[in-house]
Design a protein around this motif. Structure first.
Motif, PDB file in Angstrom:
ATOM      1  N   ASP A 263     -21.286   3.771   7.818  1.00 35.41           N
ATOM      2  CA  ASP A 263     -22.360   2.450   7.757  1.00 35.41           C
ATOM      3  C   ASP A 263     -23.183   2.471   9.048  1.00 35.41           C
ATOM      4  OD1 ASP A 263     -21.974   2.052   5.326  1.00 35.41           O
ATOM      5  OD2 ASP A 263     -20.739   0.521   5.438  1.00 35.41           O
ATOM      6  N   GLU A 264     -22.416   2.700  10.282  1.00 33.59           N
ATOM      7  CA  GLU A 264     -23.165   2.114  11.593  1.00 33.59           C
ATOM      8  C   GLU A 264     -24.378   3.416  11.586  1.00 33.59           C
ATOM      9  OE1 GLU A 264     -19.902   0.069  14.256  1.00 33.59           O
ATOM     10  OE2 GLU A 264     -19.749   2.198  13.767  1.00 33.59           O
ATOM     11  N   LYS A 266     -25.780   5.339   9.491  1.00 40.68           N
ATOM     12  CA  LYS A 266     -26.673   4.848   8.441  1.00 40.68           C
ATOM     13  C   LYS A 266     -27.683   3.811   9.118  1.00 40.68           C
ATOM     14  CE  LYS A 266     -27.346   2.709   3.882  1.00 40.68           C
ATOM     15  NZ  LYS A 266     -26.478   2.377   2.834  1.00 40.68           N
ATOM     16  N   GLU A 267     -27.272   2.921   9.595  1.00 39.99           N
ATOM     17  CA  GLU A 267     -27.967   1.701  10.051  1.00 39.99           C
ATOM     18  C   GLU A 267     -28.863   2.390  11.371  1.00 39.99           C
ATOM     19  OE1 GLU A 267     -29.129  -1.099   8.860  1.00 39.99           O
ATOM     20  OE2 GLU A 267     -27.771  -0.285   7.472  1.00 39.99           O
ATOM     21  N   VAL A 268     -28.282   3.038  12.349  1.00 34.50           N
ATOM     22  CA  VAL A 268     -29.147   3.577  13.325  1.00 34.50           C
ATOM     23  C   VAL A 268     -30.384   4.401  12.807  1.00 34.50           C
ATOM     24  CG1 VAL A 268     -27.398   3.038  15.162  1.00 34.50           C
ATOM     25  CG2 VAL A 268     -27.388   5.406  14.286  1.00 34.50           C
ATOM     26  N   LYS A 270     -31.719   4.400   9.915  1.00 39.70           N
ATOM     27  CA  LYS A 270     -32.744   3.830   9.146  1.00 39.70           C
ATOM     28  C   LYS A 270     -33.580   3.061  10.056  1.00 39.70           C
ATOM     29  CE  LYS A 270     -31.676   1.205   5.590  1.00 39.70           C
ATOM     30  NZ  LYS A 270     -30.651   0.366   4.864  1.00 39.70           N
ATOM     31  N   ASP A 271     -33.134   2.861  11.288  1.00 38.28           N
ATOM     32  CA  ASP A 271     -34.113   1.903  12.270  1.00 38.28           C
ATOM     33  C   ASP A 271     -34.899   2.994  13.072  1.00 38.28           C
ATOM     34  OD1 ASP A 271     -33.138  -0.696  11.927  1.00 38.28           O
ATOM     35  OD2 ASP A 271     -31.980  -0.886  13.284  1.00 38.28           O
TER      36      ASP A 271
END
Ligand code: NAP
Length: 359
Positions: A263-264, A266-268, A270-271
Motif C-alpha cells: 500500500d505504501e 502504491k501511494e508513493v 500514485k503521487d
C-alpha cells in the motif's frame, strides 16, 4: 516555431515522431532525412517496399505535407538548416552522424550510441531532468555548440519511472526483472519475421540485457560536481520478445533498503511526478504513473495508450513471499511513445524551454 529535422524519419520511431509532432505548438518538422536508400524520394515513396506496399505504421493518416517532403541523405544533411534534430536512426549510423550534427545543433536521440558516455545524460521526463546540467560539460569538453541528449532504452522506461519514487522513499538494494517486449521494439530494418513471432515467444533479444542492467542506475544516479554518480543497486534482467505490437511489459522484483508495504508503494507511485506534470509540457501526461488494483492489468492492448502513451501503468503490487523487504509488481510502458519518439519529444520540449530557453 522551432525548426526540427527528423533523421531516421522512415523507421518505426521516426513515423511515431511525425505523428507526435502533428500540430505541435512549438515545433515544426522542416526536414526529413534517412539512409541513402530513401534519399531523393518523396516521403510517401521512401516508405514503399519492393512490392510498392506502404510501410506506414501508425493508425493516424500520414500528413500530406510530410508525404510530399523529399527525404535527404542523412550523411549529407546540413544541421545548420534547423534549430534541433531528432535522431531516430540505427545505433551504428547514430555513432557517425550525431557528433557531426552536434557540432552546431542540439540532437535528441533515441539511439543507444552515446548513452554510456560519461558526459552524456540519459534524460527521462520527471525522473532526472536535473542531469541536463551535464550537457554544459559535454558541450565545453567537445567544443560543440549543440549537444547529444539520448533517450533511454525503451524496455526500462516503465521500470525507471516506477522505481524512482520507491528509490527516493525506501532505497533500492537490488532489482530482478523479466520483460515481455513488443515486436515494434525491434524496428523495421529488417524487423521481425511473422514466422518467428506468430504463436511464439522468443526468450532472447540480442544486446538488450546489458542495457537494461546498466542504464537505470545512471538515470537514477545523482549529479555530483560535474558527473553522474550511478545509483548503487544491481539489476538482473531477462528480456523476451512476445507477439504484441506495441507496449513492453516488465515484471519486477525490487528489494528495498527500508521496509515498505504494497500500500505504501502504491501511494508513493500514485503521487509521483506531480511537479513535473505541472510544467504542462505539450507531450506530458496528467500522471506519470497510474496504479491499477485489477489483478488482470496492466495489459498492453488495454493500457498502453494511457496518457497518450506517456503514462506508465503499474499493477499487481504485492509483497515477495521469500525475500525481506521484497516487493513485486508489473509495469507497462508504450515502447515507441514514452520509450522512444514521444519521450524524446518531451525531453526536447523540456530542453527547449528550460535549458536552451527558446520558448
Ligand atoms: P527502424 O524502424 O529500423 O528505422 C531505422 C531508421 O534508421 C530508418 O529511418 C532508416 O532509414 C535509418 N537508417 C538506417 N541506417 C541508416 C544510415 N546508415 N544512415 C541514415 N539513416 C539510417 O528502427 P526504429 O525501431 O525506428 O529505431 C530507431 C532507433 O531508435 C534505433 O536506434 C533503436 O534502437 C531506437 N529505439 C527504438 C525503439 C522502438 O520501440 N522501436 C525504442 C527506443 C529506441 P532507411 O529507411 O532509409 O533505411
Amino acid at each position: 516555431m522551432i525548426k526540427i529535422a527528423l533523421v531516421g524519419a522512415t523507421g518505426i520511431v521516426g513515423q511515431q515522431a511525425i505523428v507526435s509532432l502533428i500540430n505541435h505548438p512549438w515545433f515544426k518538422i522542416t526536414k526529413l532525412a534517412a539512409s541513402e536508400r530513401s534519399a531523393g524520394k518523396k516521403y510517401r515513396d521512401a516508405l514503399k517496399d519492393a512490392n510498392g506496399a506502404s510501410k506506414w505504421w501508425c493508425p493516424e493518416d500520414m500528413p500530406e505535407e510530410i508525404a510530399e517532403m523529399v527525404v535527404e541523405d542523412a550523411a549529407l544533411f546540413d544541421p545548420t538548416t534547423v534549430d534541433m534534430i531528432f535522431s531516430t536512426v540505427d545505433t551504428s549510423a547514430a555513432k557517425e552522424l550525431e557528433p557531426k550534427y552536434a557540432k552546431t545543433t542540439p540532437v535528441i536521440s533515441t539511439a543507444s550510441a552515446f548513452r554510456y558516455e560519461e558526459d552524456t545524460p540519459i534524460l527521462i521526463g520527471g525522473v532526472n531532468m536535473e542531469q541536463a546540467q551535464l550537457l554544459d560539460i559535454q558541450r565545453k569538453k567537445r567544443d560543440w555548440k549543440g549537444f547529444i541528449a539520448p533517450k533511454s532504452n525503451c524496455t526500462i522506461s516503465g521500470l525507471v519511472v516506477s522505481l524512482k519514487p520507491v528509490l527516493d522513499k525506501y532505497g533500492v538494494k537490488q532489482v530482478i526483472m523479466v520483460s515481455q517486449q513488443a515486436m515494434s521494439g525491434a524496428g523495421r530494418t529488417p524487423g521481425l519475421s511473422a514466422m518467428d513471432m506468430t504463436e511464439n515467444v522468443v526468450p532472447y533479444i540480442p544486446g538488450e540485457e546489458p542495457k537494461v542492467e546498466t542504464e537505470p542506475q545512471k538515470i537514477l544516479g545523482k549529479f555530483v560536481g560535474d558527473a553522474i554518480v550511478a545509483a548503487p543497486f544491481g539489476i538482473s534482467a531477462t528480456c523476451t520478445r512476445v507477439p504484441v505490437l506495441d507496449g513492453h511489459l516488465v515484471s519486477a522484483f525490487v528489494q528495498t533498503e527500508k521496509p515498505c508495504t504494497p500500500d505504501e508503494v502504491k501511494e508513493v507511485m500514485k503521487d509521483f511526478g506531480r511537479e513535473f506534470c505541472a510544467l504542462a509540457l505539450p507531450s506530458s501526461p496528467k500522471h506519470l504513473i497510474e496504479v491499477t488494483d485489477d489483478p488482470f492489468r496492466p495489459q498492453p492492448r488495454v493500457d498502453r495508450e494511457r496518457g497518450g502513451g506517456m503514462t506508465v501503468t503499474v499493477g499487481r503490487i504485492r509483497k515477495d513471499p521469500l525475500f525481506a523487504n521484497g516487493i513485486k509488481y508489473v509495469c507497462l510502458a508504450h515502447n515507441t511513445k514514452l520509450g522512444a519518439a514521444k519521450g524524446a519529444l518531451q525531453t526536447a520540449e523540456y530542453l527547449a524551454k528550460y535549458y536552451l530557453k527558446l520558448i
